[in-house]
Design an enzyme around this catalytic site. Structure first.
Site, mmCIF file in Angstrom:
data_model
loop_
_atom_site.group_PDB
_atom_site.id
_atom_site.type_symbol
_atom_site.label_atom_id
_atom_site.label_comp_id
_atom_site.label_asym_id
_atom_site.label_seq_id
_atom_site.Cartn_x
_atom_site.Cartn_y
_atom_site.Cartn_z
ATOM 1 N N ASP A 36 0.813 -1.217 0.000
ATOM 2 C CA ASP A 36 0.000 0.000 0.000
ATOM 3 C C ASP A 36 0.852 1.276 0.000
ATOM 4 O OD1 ASP A 36 0.985 -0.317 2.487
ATOM 5 O OD2 ASP A 36 -0.895 0.069 3.553
ATOM 6 N N HIS A 242 24.162 4.295 -18.667
ATOM 7 C CA HIS A 242 23.023 4.479 -17.755
ATOM 8 C C HIS A 242 23.301 3.888 -16.369
ATOM 9 C CE1 HIS A 242 20.190 4.905 -21.471
ATOM 10 N NE2 HIS A 242 20.855 6.006 -21.212
ATOM 11 N N ASP A 259 25.943 12.785 -13.613
ATOM 12 C CA ASP A 259 24.870 13.306 -14.478
ATOM 13 C C ASP A 259 23.647 13.411 -13.576
ATOM 14 O OD1 ASP A 259 22.873 13.812 -16.324
ATOM 15 O OD2 ASP A 259 23.529 12.283 -17.748
ATOM 16 N N ASP A 270 19.420 19.342 -16.327
ATOM 17 C CA ASP A 270 20.142 18.123 -16.714
ATOM 18 C C ASP A 270 21.605 18.490 -16.951
ATOM 19 O OD1 ASP A 270 20.950 15.711 -17.771
ATOM 20 O OD2 ASP A 270 19.693 15.811 -19.563
ATOM 21 N N HIS A 349 26.483 8.028 -28.378
ATOM 22 C CA HIS A 349 25.162 8.664 -28.267
ATOM 23 C C HIS A 349 25.164 9.986 -29.037
ATOM 24 C CE1 HIS A 349 26.592 11.517 -25.144
ATOM 25 N NE2 HIS A 349 27.180 10.501 -24.561
ATOM 26 N N HIS A 353 19.258 16.718 -26.494
ATOM 27 C CA HIS A 353 17.820 16.459 -26.608
ATOM 28 C C HIS A 353 17.095 17.708 -26.143
ATOM 29 C CE1 HIS A 353 18.022 15.862 -22.223
ATOM 30 N NE2 HIS A 353 19.108 15.150 -22.460
ATOM 31 N N HIS A 360 13.805 14.406 -21.247
ATOM 32 C CA HIS A 360 13.872 14.254 -22.713
ATOM 33 C C HIS A 360 12.538 14.800 -23.202
ATOM 34 C CE1 HIS A 360 16.964 10.739 -22.374
ATOM 35 N NE2 HIS A 360 17.436 11.896 -21.964
ATOM 36 N N GLU A 383 25.674 17.716 -24.872
ATOM 37 C CA GLU A 383 26.318 16.755 -23.980
ATOM 38 C C GLU A 383 27.180 15.716 -24.691
ATOM 39 O OE1 GLU A 383 23.549 13.809 -22.319
ATOM 40 O OE2 GLU A 383 21.899 15.042 -23.047
ATOM 41 N N TYR A 387 33.913 7.586 -24.018
ATOM 42 C CA TYR A 387 33.890 6.453 -23.071
ATOM 43 C C TYR A 387 34.826 5.372 -23.606
ATOM 44 C CZ TYR A 387 29.681 9.211 -22.576
ATOM 45 O OH TYR A 387 28.814 10.281 -22.465
ATOM 46 N N ARG A 404 31.813 12.936 -19.759
ATOM 47 C CA ARG A 404 30.721 13.623 -20.464
ATOM 48 C C ARG A 404 30.613 15.005 -19.845
ATOM 49 N NH1 ARG A 404 27.153 10.092 -20.246
ATOM 50 N NH2 ARG A 404 25.844 10.609 -18.464
ATOM 51 N N GLU A 406 27.834 18.193 -19.909
ATOM 52 C CA GLU A 406 26.473 18.492 -20.367
ATOM 53 C C GLU A 406 25.969 19.795 -19.766
ATOM 54 O OE1 GLU A 406 23.487 15.628 -19.058
ATOM 55 O OE2 GLU A 406 22.136 16.313 -20.647
#
Ligand code: GLY
Ligand code: MN
Ligand code: MN
Length: 435
Positions: A36, A242, A259, A270, A349, A353, A360, A383, A387, A404, A406
């Site tokens: 619950d 990710h 990130d 972001d 990538h 975006h 996104h 961004e 890697y 990265r 961004e």
């Protein structure tokens, strides 16, 4: 402009794009997490964009009759309920909601089944997020059937369904002043969180300790949620795009990629920053970092009205391909590296975006088969990254480096505004802050 006027104005703009018809825009349902216990409630972005109303169990209905130059903005929401309010907290109830949120009419959500067939009678078209929720598709079909039953008394039934998202996505793509005010504040809070993260990072701490500092800074500044699950990735974890386990111990000599961005009043930020756990970049880390930074600056330079959506991506690729060749990661000419997509071994990538209520965010990237042109009021991320996983044909001193960078960018009439400019980004700025 008062906040409520932004919402009323958006509803009127949406209604002016409607034919004679009825838009039915429900907010998001509450979601059980286990037994619950619920997930923290987050309203539907389309619903909130047009209402500013945060309670669950609410539906916006807009009835447009262009030939009468009329549009009615109607909210269905929970009734006041002194007993439930003791347990779950305040509810506006229809009367107060009508006054506070600028609706023409408000009803109890329990009246939806009575009212909707009445609204749908003699209209041409229904606006609904077709296919988004089987439950709502079924309810709308039920109301249509009820209207159809009145056929012999001369009532006509809407003969078409159009997805309201097509119109609203285009509206949401261009941010108005109220939205930009919120996005700037969200960006500022996330900048503070990244600065704090740099200041508290040191060898032997755990990724989750740094994540906790980020979340603490978000919440203590009034942001309700992280806009997405924070990535706090030390060393080789940065090469997992990710990565969200955030449970490893940080090692001196490694980089830390973060990130993370907050959501404030429905709007996301972001940011990614990458910095050395011990406060000093090694030579190999600096080589990769400076390359990604050069790619990012070159991409940001391309964010201006009239440029195609992919201009920043193409600019970043040029810089990265040149750099990968110079550092011995790729071989041959820039054209060959781009043509064969050999760069994708290290940069797999795209460069950004749309950013807005959803991290996104909505909005088409292509129109009539071509990348769409940027225009003032659009907000996006830039961004690029690099890697490098261990592999035989990759110089060993670069293994497990993941970087990265961004930022959040607003397209302005003459170029762009970097909403997240205050987050340290050069090697010198980062090393100084970490001292
Ligand atoms: N944090 C999600 C993204 O950068 O796209
Ligand atoms: Mn992003
Ligand atoms: Mn991000």
């Amino acid at each position: 402009m008062k906040t409520i006027e932004h919402f009323v104005k958006r509803r009127s703009r949406f209604a002016s794009a409607m034919r004679c018809g009825v838009a039915i825009i429900p907010t998001a349902p509450e979601q059980l997490r286990n037994r619950d216990a619920h997930y923290p409630y987050r309203f539907d972005s389309y619903f909130y964009y047009l209402t500013g109303f945060k309670e669950p169990e609410a539906v916006l209905v807009i009835v447009a009759e262009p030939e009468k130059q009329s549009d009615r903005h109607i909210l269905f929401c929970r009734d006041k309920d002194p007993e439930r309010e003791i347990w779950d907290g305040y509810r506006y109830g229809p009367d107060l909601a009508k006054a506070e949120f600028g609706f023409d009419e408000c009803y109890s959500v329990t009246q939806l089944d009575d009212k909707l067939p009445e609204f749908l009678a003699n209209k041409e078209i229904i606006y609904s997020a077709l296919g988004h929720s089987a439950k709502w598709d079924q309810r709308i079909a039920g109301w249509l059937n009820q209207v159809r039953l009145q056929g012999r008394s001369g009532v006509t039934v809407p003969c078409g369904i159009q997805d309201y998202r097509t119109v609203l996505d285009e509206m949401r793509l261009i941010k108005d002043d109220g939205e930009l005010r919120t996005m700037r504040r969200a960006a500022d809070i996330s900048v503070q969180a990244h600065c704090k993260a740099m200041q508290v990072t040191c060898p032997d701490r755990y990724e989750y300790e740094i994540e906790a500092e980020l979340l603490y800074t978000f919440h203590r500044n009034g942001a309700q949620y992280p806009a997405y699950t924070s990535i706090v990735a030390g060393g080789a974890n940065a090469c997992i795009l990710h990565y969200i386990d955030n449970n490893a111990q940080l090692k001196s000599g490694d980089l830390l990629l973060i990130d993370a961005g907050c959501e404030l009043d429905g709007y996301a930020s972001d940011i990614t920053r990458t910095f050395p756990v011990n406060g000093c970049f090694s030579a190999a880390q600096k080589d990769i970092y400076q390359l990604v930074l050069a790619a990012q600056l070159s991409a940001i330079d391309q964010v201006k009205p009239g440029n195609a959506w992919d201009a920043p991506h193409l600019a970043a690729l040029q810089v990265l391909a040149r750099g990968f060749i110079d550092l011995g990661l790729c071989h041959g000419s820039i054209d060959a590296v781009l043509e064969t997509e050999d760069y994708k071994r290290f940069y797999m990538h795209r460069t950004g975006h749309w950013l807005g209520m959803d991290v996104h965010d909505v909005g088409e990237y292509k129109q009539h088969g071509e990348w769409r042109k940027l225009s003032s009021g659009m907000t996006l991320t830039v961004e690029p990254g690099c890697y490098i996983r261990p592999a035989e044909n990759v110089p060993q001193h670069f293994w497990n480096i993941g970087v990265r960078i961004e930022d959040d960018v607003l397209v302005t009439p003459n170029g762009n505004e970097l909403l997240t400019a205050a987050a340290p980004k050069t090697v010198t700025e980062i090393e100084e802050l970490m001292q």
